[in-house]
Design a protein around this motif. Structure first.
Motif, PDB file in Angstrom:
ATOM      1  N   LEU A  86      -4.866  -3.588   1.124  1.00 60.38           N
ATOM      2  CA  LEU A  86      -4.867  -2.576   0.060  1.00 60.38           C
ATOM      3  C   LEU A  86      -3.522  -2.525  -0.637  1.00 60.38           C
ATOM      4  N   GLU A  87      -2.457  -2.590   0.155  1.00 61.35           N
ATOM      5  CA  GLU A  87      -1.113  -2.524  -0.418  1.00 61.35           C
ATOM      6  C   GLU A  87      -0.828  -3.738  -1.292  1.00 61.35           C
ATOM      7  N   LYS A  88      -1.280  -4.913  -0.889  1.00 61.38           N
ATOM      8  CA  LYS A  88      -1.074  -6.120  -1.704  1.00 61.38           C
ATOM      9  C   LYS A  88      -1.873  -6.057  -3.001  1.00 61.38           C
ATOM     10  N   GLN A  89      -3.093  -5.535  -2.920  1.00 58.14           N
ATOM     11  CA  GLN A  89      -3.961  -5.473  -4.097  1.00 58.14           C
ATOM     12  C   GLN A  89      -3.499  -4.427  -5.108  1.00 58.14           C
ATOM     13  N   HIS A  90      -3.005  -3.304  -4.616  1.00 62.69           N
ATOM     14  CA  HIS A  90      -2.704  -2.177  -5.502  1.00 62.69           C
ATOM     15  C   HIS A  90      -1.215  -1.850  -5.616  1.00 62.69           C
ATOM     16  N   ARG A  91      -0.402  -2.479  -4.807  1.00 61.88           N
ATOM     17  CA  ARG A  91       1.046  -2.301  -4.775  1.00 61.88           C
ATOM     18  C   ARG A  91       1.493  -0.919  -4.296  1.00 61.88           C
TER      19      ARG A  91
END
Length: 102
Positions: A86-91
């Motif tokens: 999630l963090e990689k996809q949405h920063r």
């Protein structure tokens, strides 16, 4: 980047939000809560949480060691991987633990 907030301050805004606790938050409506993901597997087990709360100051060291061991489990590793995805996809991901002081 992860931002930590209290679930009681959560306002759905279309950005990813993850609630990290084993217990459902009192006073939070299901409609409000529906927009957030709930990752119970990242949290301490019920037995570990109860033991910690008996005497937080005395039990913290043992709690930290056992919690780290619990996080090595298959379900916990999947939940952690999902959170990192999630963090990689949405920063930016907002997380909502009820226990921010641990």
């Amino acid at each position: 980047m992860f931002t930590v907030q209290r679930i009681y301050d959560y306002r759905p805004d279309g950005n990813p939000a993850v609630f990290i606790d084993r217990l459902y938050p009192r006073g939070v409506t299901k409609e409000k809560f529906a927009a957030a993901e709930w990752l119970k597997d990242i949290t301490p087990s019920t037995a570990l949480r109860r033991r910690y709360h008996e005497d937080p100051e005395q039990n913290f060291s043992g709690f930290a060691t056992r919690y780290h061991e619990e996080l090595q489990g298959e379900a916990q590793q999947r939940a952690i991987a999902h959170l990192l995805t999630l963090e990689k996809q949405h920063r930016s991901v907002r997380t909502f633990p009820r226990w921010p002081n641990i």
